[in-house]
Design an enzyme around this catalytic site. Structure first.
Site, PDB file in Angstrom:
ATOM      1  N   VAL A  39       0.817  -1.211   0.039  1.00 16.86           N
ATOM      2  CA  VAL A  39       0.138  -0.171   0.134  1.00 16.86           C
ATOM      3  C   VAL A  39       0.761   1.040  -0.162  1.00 16.86           C
ATOM      4  CG1 VAL A  39      -1.978  -1.175   1.225  1.00 16.86           C
ATOM      5  CG2 VAL A  39      -0.069  -0.175   2.651  1.00 16.86           C
ATOM      6  N   SER A  40       0.231   2.422  -0.561  1.00 15.17           N
ATOM      7  CA  SER A  40       1.270   3.459  -0.716  1.00 15.17           C
ATOM      8  C   SER A  40       1.496   4.420   0.440  1.00 15.17           C
ATOM      9  CB  SER A  40       0.767   4.433  -1.722  1.00 15.17           C
ATOM     10  OG  SER A  40       0.650   3.628  -2.896  1.00 15.17           O
ATOM     11  N   ALA A  41       0.746   4.190   1.568  1.00 20.24           N
ATOM     12  CA  ALA A  41       1.038   5.056   2.845  1.00 20.24           C
ATOM     13  C   ALA A  41       0.846   4.164   3.947  1.00 20.24           C
ATOM     14  CB  ALA A  41       0.127   6.204   2.750  1.00 20.24           C
ATOM     15  N   GLN A  97      -2.683   3.412   5.203  1.00 17.96           N
ATOM     16  CA  GLN A  97      -3.633   2.757   4.253  1.00 17.96           C
ATOM     17  C   GLN A  97      -3.726   1.038   4.743  1.00 17.96           C
ATOM     18  OE1 GLN A  97      -1.862   3.290   0.385  1.00 17.96           O
ATOM     19  NE2 GLN A  97      -3.625   4.707  -0.168  1.00 17.96           N
ATOM     20  N   SER A 104       5.192   4.141  -0.710  1.00 19.59           N
ATOM     21  CA  SER A 104       5.297   4.410  -2.070  1.00 19.59           C
ATOM     22  C   SER A 104       5.999   3.578  -2.902  1.00 19.59           C
ATOM     23  CB  SER A 104       5.578   5.981  -2.461  1.00 19.59           C
ATOM     24  OG  SER A 104       5.453   6.022  -3.908  1.00 19.59           O
TER      25      SER A 104
END
Length: 163
Positions: free
Chosen positions: A16-18, A21, A42
């Protein structure tokens, strides 16, 4: 860990990017896996993806590495191909669940390899178009005086807001 066979559930890579999340959607797509490697960062910098680095040193010949979707493994076409090649060159297979594509060292499915290239190219094109449209929207908003860039919070700001 023993190598996986058709009866085993394989390994999984989730990104997941963060940090805030939730990877649950990807985990549900992947189903049961022997071991899950999760990055909450990221995909811009492969060097910072610690779980991916651990996965790349962990799997063995004949393991299957399951990924929910191509965009969760590589940031662009070149990155995706490099990671897939690194995995398959060591004898494991890569299965992209959403795309229903499996790539392995033997090239058992030339159609899957072709589809990997086509879908990866389309995904990269789509990502670049999104960035382009976002920049256009920001330029229009700036010209109208309606764009204010959000300030980045420091660790101290975040810590103080939690008190």
């Amino acid at each position: 860990m023993q190598s996986t066979s058709e009866n085993d559930t394989g390994l999984a890579s989730v990104r997941v990017s963060a940090a805030d999340q939730n990877p649950q959607r990807q985990l549900e797509v992947l189903g049961e896996c022997n071991k899950v490697f999760t990055d909450k960062i990221s995909g811009k910098s492969r060097g910072k993806r610690q779980a991916l680095a651990v996965l790349l040193g962990y799997f063995r010949d004949d393991d299957t590495v399951r990924i929910a979707s191509m965009d969760r493994l590589g940031r662009d076409t070149r990155d995706l191909y490099n990671i897939v090649a690194e995995i398959t060159d060591k004898g494991a297979a890569v299965q992209f669940v959403n795309e229903n594509i499996t790539v392995d060292k033997n090239g058992k499915s030339p159609m899957d390899s072709l589809m990997l290239g086509i879908l990866a190219a389309f995904a990269e094109f789509e990502r670049r178009r999104i960035i382009e449209r976002q920049a256009e929207g920001m330029a229009i908003a700036k010209a109208k005086g309606k764009y204010a860039q959000q300030s980045v919070l420091s660790d101290d700001d975040i810590e103080q807001s939690g008190r």
